[in-house]
Design an enzyme around this catalytic site. Structure first.
Site, PDB file in Angstrom:
ATOM      1  N   GLY A  73     -56.344-114.600  -3.982  1.00  0.00           N
ATOM      2  CA  GLY A  73     -55.042-114.502  -3.328  1.00  0.00           C
ATOM      3  C   GLY A  73     -55.028-113.485  -2.191  1.00  0.00           C
ATOM      4  O   GLY A  73     -54.511-113.749  -1.098  1.00  0.00           O
ATOM      5  N   THR A  74     -55.623-112.334  -2.441  1.00  0.00           N
ATOM      6  CA  THR A  74     -55.647-111.275  -1.430  1.00  0.00           C
ATOM      7  C   THR A  74     -56.356-111.764  -0.169  1.00  0.00           C
ATOM      8  O   THR A  74     -55.878-111.564   0.964  1.00  0.00           O
ATOM      9  CB  THR A  74     -56.388-110.045  -1.996  1.00  0.00           C
ATOM     10  N   ASN A 152     -43.856-111.496  -8.002  1.00  0.00           N
ATOM     11  CA  ASN A 152     -44.680-111.221  -9.172  1.00  0.00           C
ATOM     12  C   ASN A 152     -44.062-110.222 -10.142  1.00  0.00           C
ATOM     13  O   ASN A 152     -44.359-110.242 -11.323  1.00  0.00           O
ATOM     14  CB  ASN A 152     -46.064-110.727  -8.729  1.00  0.00           C
ATOM     15  N   GLN A 180     -47.798-116.654  -7.553  1.00  0.00           N
ATOM     16  CA  GLN A 180     -47.063-116.699  -8.824  1.00  0.00           C
ATOM     17  C   GLN A 180     -46.423-118.056  -9.080  1.00  0.00           C
ATOM     18  O   GLN A 180     -46.110-118.393 -10.222  1.00  0.00           O
ATOM     19  CB  GLN A 180     -45.977-115.613  -8.847  1.00  0.00           C
ATOM     20  N   SER A 200     -54.091-118.551  -6.154  1.00  0.00           N
ATOM     21  CA  SER A 200     -55.189-117.838  -6.794  1.00  0.00           C
ATOM     22  C   SER A 200     -55.404-118.375  -8.207  1.00  0.00           C
ATOM     23  O   SER A 200     -54.462-118.459  -8.993  1.00  0.00           O
ATOM     24  CB  SER A 200     -54.864-116.341  -6.839  1.00  0.00           C
ATOM     25  N   HIS A 202     -56.837-117.294 -10.989  1.00  0.00           N
ATOM     26  CA  HIS A 202     -56.701-116.535 -12.241  1.00  0.00           C
ATOM     27  C   HIS A 202     -55.258-116.345 -12.680  1.00  0.00           C
ATOM     28  O   HIS A 202     -54.995-115.821 -13.762  1.00  0.00           O
ATOM     29  CB  HIS A 202     -57.462-115.203 -12.174  1.00  0.00           C
ATOM     30  N   CYS A 325     -46.736 -94.273 -12.413  1.00  0.00           N
ATOM     31  CA  CYS A 325     -48.082 -93.982 -12.903  1.00  0.00           C
ATOM     32  C   CYS A 325     -48.907 -95.241 -13.099  1.00  0.00           C
ATOM     33  O   CYS A 325     -50.114 -95.246 -12.876  1.00  0.00           O
ATOM     34  CB  CYS A 325     -48.005 -93.224 -14.215  1.00  0.00           C
TER      35      CYS A 325
END
Ligand SMILES: *Cc1c(COP(=O)(O)O)cnc(C)c1O
Length: 386
Positions: A73-74, A152, A180, A200, A202, A325
């Site tokens: 995808g990227t 997403n 997505q 994508s 995956h 985080c």
């Protein structure tokens, strides 16, 4: 309730389905030819790639010549956006939205550094791109609009068909990151009126590191990578034959199973949302109806998302959060912030993304483990009114 392992992070990645693995195996073992070779081993690999391209085209309502295999995808997003911009030689205007994946947003920021004008459209509190803002942003120099089909993090489904029609009238190109959406919603490139579409494998139970880019017939793109002549020079490099075969098999099955899968996931999603909203100080993030069937995103006030994730992990539940985080940055999710959430709600967000393996028992298990965790974490929170 008996403890169990529950994977509810299908927005991050999905397990490789058995049929896709089976389709791939020969190309990882005996059928190792290079599709560019003229001997029979090469021709066998070439045939597999050609057949996969036909399957992917059929799944999207496209023609085989409009499908290019990429490294995911990227990579597809980079090839489409940079490839369209390269032909403009550093001048022109492009439009994107504040809730895009970083593989779109950061490419647009890069292009801004290179001299392009970039408009980042705001979204409403449900994460919908406002069409009026889009129309106002259009100018004589606008050459590309890149807006995702579905988000997403919060699952909001964007009005790409309308955006596409509006752009087509004006001769502006449209790219959509449909990573997505593909395998979760019906996706037809003609109905969406797009020029470029990213997918994508995956994210729909195919292998990682393989994706595709739809490029509408007649649309020119300048290649980002240079090398051999593979993928008609748009994505040079020896084809990932096994990955391509696995992508096509997973996509063909996902499309065939879409009606049942949509019903199943929508039922699980709505049961999960209803159960979570019974807890005090919980709000739903995203759109109430224009939402991916597998997406649940809520905020628990007075709680840190990553503490919640760690506690859930101890109970066997895999999920994700828009808190800072977990994303490795100081700021919480840019998507939740763009929707107008305050820091507290953004930090306390939890995404549970459902997939084909999930069951009602999984949902009920998650609904049984969350309330005591939330109660315990809130007791320890200085912010919580005790
Ligand atoms: C996962 C994802 C990507 C990145 O795809 P990769 O194949 O992991 O590079 C891009 N856009 C969206 C919306 C995604 O969910």
């Amino acid at each position: 309730m008996e403890s169990r392992q529950v994977y509810m992070d299908h927005g991050a990645t999905t397990p490789l389905r058995e049929e896709a693995l089976e389709a791939m195996m020969p190309y990882l073992q005996d059928k190792y030819g290079n599709p560019s070779s003229i001997h029979s081993a090469g021709r066998e690999a070439r045939k597999a790639v050609d057949e996969a391209r036909e399957k992917v085209a059929r799944a999207l309502g496209a023609e085989p010549a409009e499908i290019f295999f990429t490294g995911g995808g990227t990579e597809s997003n980079n090839i489409a956006i940079r490839g369209a911009a390269r032909l403009k030689k550093g001048r022109g205007h492009l439009i994107t939205s504040a809730i895009e994946h970083h593989a779109v947003l950061d490419v647009c920021k890069d292009l801004e550094q290179d001299g392009f004008k970039v408009t980042v459209l705001p979204v409403d509190s449900h994460g919908l791109v406002e069409l009026r803002a889009l129309e106002q942003a259009l100018g004589p120099e606008t050459f590309l609009i890149s807006i995702m089909t579905a988000n997403n993090e919060v699952g909001t489904v964007e009005p790409i068909g309308e955006i596409g029609a509006l752009a087509r009238e004006r001769g502006i190109l449209v790219h959509t990151d449909a990573v997505q959406a593909v395998g979760q919603l019906p996706v037809d490139v003609k109905k969406l009126n797009v020029d470029f579409l990213t997918l994508s494998a995956h994210k729909f139970n195919g292998p990682k590191g393989i994706g595709a880019l739809y490029v509408r017939k007649g649309i020119a793109v300048s290649p980002v990578f240079r090398g051999g002549g593979q993928e008609r020079k748009l994505r040079p490099g020896t084809e990932n034959v096994a990955g391509i075969v696995g992508l096509a098999r997973a996509l063909e099955l996902a499309v065939a199973e879409l009606p049942q899968k949509t019903d199943h996931l929508t039922q699980l999603r709505d049961r999960l949302i209803a159960g979570l909203l019974r807890i005090d100080d919980v709000t739903l993030n995203g759109h109430p109806t224009l939402r991916l069937p597998g997406n649940v995103n809520v905020s628990f006030n007075y709680i840190e998302g990553e503490s919640l994730l760690l506690s859930l992990d101890l109970q066997g539940v895999a999920a994700s959060s828009g808190s800072a985080c977990t994303s490795g940055s100081l700021d919480p999710s840019h998507v939740l912030m763009a929707m107008g959430l305050d820091h507290q709600h953004a930090h306390g967000s939890l995404r549970l993304s459902l997939g084909r393996g999930n069951t009602v028992e999984d949902v009920d298990y998650v609904l049984s483990v969350i309330p005591p965790i939330v109660q315990r974490l809130r007791k320890m929170s200085a912010l919580y009114p005790q």
